[in-house]
Design a protein around this motif. Structure first.
Motif, short mmCIF file in Angstrom:
data_model
loop_
_atom_site.label_atom_id
_atom_site.label_comp_id
_atom_site.label_asym_id
_atom_site.label_seq_id
_atom_site.Cartn_x
_atom_site.Cartn_y
_atom_site.Cartn_z
N ARG A 135 -19.36 6.95 8.18
CA ARG A 135 -19.23 8.23 8.90
C ARG A 135 -19.68 8.04 10.34
NH1 ARG A 135 -21.55 10.11 4.33
NH2 ARG A 135 -20.12 11.30 3.00
N PHE A 136 -18.79 8.39 11.28
CA PHE A 136 -19.10 8.36 12.71
C PHE A 136 -19.08 9.82 13.19
CE2 PHE A 136 -16.97 3.91 13.49
CZ PHE A 136 -17.91 3.33 12.66
N CYS A 137 -20.12 10.25 13.82
CA CYS A 137 -20.22 11.69 14.09
C CYS A 137 -20.60 12.01 15.53
CB CYS A 137 -21.26 12.28 13.13
SG CYS A 137 -21.24 14.07 13.09
N ASP A 138 -19.87 12.93 16.12
CA ASP A 138 -20.22 13.50 17.41
C ASP A 138 -21.17 14.66 17.13
OD1 ASP A 138 -20.42 14.92 19.76
OD2 ASP A 138 -18.27 15.17 20.09
N MET A 139 -22.44 14.46 17.44
CA MET A 139 -23.44 15.51 17.21
C MET A 139 -23.89 16.14 18.52
SD MET A 139 -25.87 14.25 14.09
CE MET A 139 -25.19 13.52 12.59
N SER A 140 -23.02 16.09 19.52
CA SER A 140 -23.45 16.54 20.85
C SER A 140 -24.13 17.91 20.83
CB SER A 140 -22.27 16.58 21.82
OG SER A 140 -21.83 15.27 22.08
N SER A 141 -23.57 18.86 20.08
CA SER A 141 -24.12 20.21 20.22
C SER A 141 -25.07 20.61 19.10
CB SER A 141 -23.00 21.24 20.40
OG SER A 141 -22.04 21.13 19.40
N ASP A 142 -25.41 19.71 18.18
CA ASP A 142 -26.53 20.08 17.29
C ASP A 142 -27.50 18.92 17.05
OD1 ASP A 142 -24.97 18.60 15.49
OD2 ASP A 142 -24.88 20.18 13.96
N PHE A 143 -27.42 17.90 17.89
CA PHE A 143 -28.33 16.76 17.75
C PHE A 143 -29.79 17.24 17.90
CE2 PHE A 143 -30.08 12.64 19.63
CZ PHE A 143 -29.95 11.92 18.45
N LEU A 144 -30.63 16.80 17.00
CA LEU A 144 -32.06 17.13 16.99
C LEU A 144 -32.34 18.62 16.79
CD1 LEU A 144 -33.52 14.76 19.75
CD2 LEU A 144 -32.99 14.27 17.37
N SER A 145 -31.33 19.36 16.32
CA SER A 145 -31.59 20.77 16.00
C SER A 145 -32.06 20.90 14.55
CB SER A 145 -30.32 21.60 16.19
OG SER A 145 -29.37 21.29 15.18
N ARG A 146 -31.89 19.82 13.79
CA ARG A 146 -32.27 19.80 12.38
C ARG A 146 -32.43 18.33 11.98
NH1 ARG A 146 -26.30 21.46 9.70
NH2 ARG A 146 -25.10 19.87 10.80
N PRO A 147 -33.12 18.06 10.87
CA PRO A 147 -33.23 16.65 10.45
C PRO A 147 -31.86 16.09 10.11
CG PRO A 147 -34.80 18.06 9.26
CD PRO A 147 -33.86 18.97 9.98
N ASP A 198 -29.88 13.23 7.69
CA ASP A 198 -30.04 12.27 6.59
C ASP A 198 -29.28 11.00 6.98
OD1 ASP A 198 -30.36 10.90 4.30
OD2 ASP A 198 -29.73 12.53 2.96
N LEU A 199 -30.01 10.06 7.57
CA LEU A 199 -29.37 8.89 8.19
C LEU A 199 -28.63 8.00 7.21
CD1 LEU A 199 -32.29 8.08 10.56
CD2 LEU A 199 -29.98 8.65 11.29
N ASP A 200 -29.02 8.06 5.95
CA ASP A 200 -28.36 7.20 4.96
C ASP A 200 -26.85 7.42 4.95
OD1 ASP A 200 -30.75 6.28 4.24
OD2 ASP A 200 -30.92 7.43 2.37
N HIS A 201 -26.43 8.61 5.37
CA HIS A 201 -25.01 8.96 5.27
C HIS A 201 -24.21 8.69 6.53
CE1 HIS A 201 -25.89 10.63 1.41
NE2 HIS A 201 -26.83 11.40 1.93
N PHE A 202 -24.83 8.09 7.52
CA PHE A 202 -24.14 7.86 8.79
C PHE A 202 -24.23 6.41 9.23
CE2 PHE A 202 -25.24 12.32 8.70
CZ PHE A 202 -24.05 12.91 9.09
N ASP A 203 -23.25 6.02 10.05
CA ASP A 203 -23.24 4.66 10.60
C ASP A 203 -23.26 4.66 12.12
OD1 ASP A 203 -21.70 4.50 7.82
OD2 ASP A 203 -22.75 2.61 8.24
N LEU A 204 -22.73 5.72 12.71
CA LEU A 204 -22.75 5.84 14.16
C LEU A 204 -22.83 7.33 14.51
CD1 LEU A 204 -20.55 3.89 16.69
CD2 LEU A 204 -20.91 6.33 16.97
N ILE A 205 -23.75 7.64 15.40
CA ILE A 205 -23.96 9.03 15.82
C ILE A 205 -24.03 9.04 17.34
CG2 ILE A 205 -25.68 10.90 15.90
CD1 ILE A 205 -26.56 9.93 13.03
N TYR A 206 -23.35 9.97 17.96
CA TYR A 206 -23.53 10.07 19.42
C TYR A 206 -23.71 11.52 19.83
CZ TYR A 206 -18.40 10.94 19.47
OH TYR A 206 -17.13 11.42 19.26
N ALA A 207 -24.39 11.68 20.96
CA ALA A 207 -24.66 13.02 21.48
C ALA A 207 -24.91 12.94 22.96
CB ALA A 207 -25.88 13.62 20.79
#
Ligand SMILES: Cc1ncc(COP(=O)(O)O)c(C=O)c1O
Length: 365
Positions: free
Chosen positions: A172-184, A186-195
């Protein structure tokens, strides 16, 4: 009435914590202990080396990131990631990538990917005007995709994933630009996150990328340096001159999250309480405040609605301006009203807006 930062409901860049703004103000005059202005401090100074290390360490602590994850501070915003991701992990793989097209921003990411390879749109909400996210149903996703890309919070439409889409076996690659660090997370389910920074992290100019180190070995060798995660990693996020100012603010915001808020679970509770206040008013006057998003997909970051007629939106926004609320106009692609409740938006200021909306609906509904 004049505007105040605490009533800035902008979709981003937006409000930042008052204590951080005070530190920034001081640092522009002089960064304590250096004798120099923040704007004139070198990215090769010991001070900046320590700052970058501290920002990374704080991120690792907040998210519980272990050594399997690389942390990068890049430039180019989320838009550059729309390209870097498929250039690195789709081109020449022979596989197709799954993309979820659930709103304005995920739709924007698509052409970047199709230029690099084969893309399968696993879900599109376009025909329904991007009002709902895909249901929690594994069937629609390919089990052999190169990766699944999605946007965790669709900033324009106010849609937020409250479940994990896709298969456990597909990265799973996820654009978390607008909710990054707004909630915990679960990193086990991701491989790349950007914000990008300009929602919950600081001013525009810095972009955080978190990626699993094992991905690096899969990348093509011939990427331009600046678009190659490995080069940025080897250079310690200083391949060229980084945005020193933006990264100073990011480090201070992370400090604020840890010390003043108490971490991501505490932040999530505050964010849930803020969103609940606005959605409560909307649900009291459903014919007047018409939410864009399907109920189960409502975002805690961006509350998006329309009044019955476009002229009602205009009148409402004017009334908001008169009351000192700023940044409430909907995105230019959608119109209407959008209240963004990023981390720095306070409970009291959100209550002020909710009270005003109730009062306004009482008079005009
Ligand atoms: C979820 C999301 N992705 C991408 C972008 C584009 O970001 P940038 O302007 O940093 O490239 C935005 C802009 O607001 C966004 O909200």
């Amino acid at each position: 009435m004049g505007f105040r930062d605490e009533h800035n409901f902008s979709g981003g860049p937006g409000a930042l914590p008052a204590s951080v703004l005070a530190e920034v103000k001081q640092a522009i005059e002089e960064v304590p202990g250096t004798g120099l202005s923040l704007l004139g401090l070198s990215h090769r100074s010991d001070w900046f080396t320590a700052l970058l290390a501290s920002a990374e360490e704080r991120l690792r602590q907040l998210l519980g990131l272990d050594g399997a994850w690389a942390v990068l501070f890049l430039q180019g915003g989320a838009t550059q990631q729309f390209s870097m991701v498929p250039m690195s992990f789709l081109r020449r793989t022979g596989a197709a990538a799954d993309y979820i097209e659930a709103g304005y921003w995920s739709a924007k990411s698509l052409p970047h990917a199709t230029r690099c390879g084969s893309v399968r749109v696993a879900f599109s909400g376009r025909a329904e005007g991007f009002r709902a996210l895909p249901d929690d149903d594994r069937q629609r996703y390919a089990s052999d995709a190169a990766y699944l890309h999605y946007v965790s919070n669709e900033t324009v439409e106010g849609l937020q994933f409250h479940h994990l889409p896709g298969h456990a076996t597909v990265r799973r690659f996820c654009d978390m630009s607008s909710d990054f660090l707004s909630r915990p997370i679960d990193l086990d389910h991701f491989d790349l996150i950007y914000a990008h920074a300009q929602k919950n992290l600081g001013p525009a100019g810095a972009t955080v990328v978190l990626l699993r180190r094992d991905l690096l070995a899969q990348m093509p060798a011939d990427l331009p340096d600046f678009l190659d995660y490995r080069q940025h990693l080897a250079a310690g996020s200083r391949l060229n001159t980084p945005p020193v100012f933006a990264l100073f603010v990011v480090e201070r915001v992370l400090h604020w999250l840890q010390r003043e808020i108490g971490g991501l679970s505490a932040m999530q509770e505050i964010n849930a309480a803020k969103a609940a206040m606005l959605y409560a008013v909307i649900d009291e006057f459903p014919q007047f405040y018409r939410p864009h998003a399907r109920r189960v997909d409502r975002s805690q970051m961006n509350v998006v609605l329309h009044l019955p007629r476009p002229e009602d939106d205009v009148a409402f926004l004017q009334a908001c301006t008169q009351e000192g609320f700023v940044g409430l106009a909907g995105h230019r692609s959608l119109g209407g009203v959008r209240a963004s409740l990023y981390n720095a938006m306070g409970l009291a200021a959100t209550r002020d807006l909710a009270d005003f909306m109730r009062h306004y609906a009482g008079q005009h509904a």
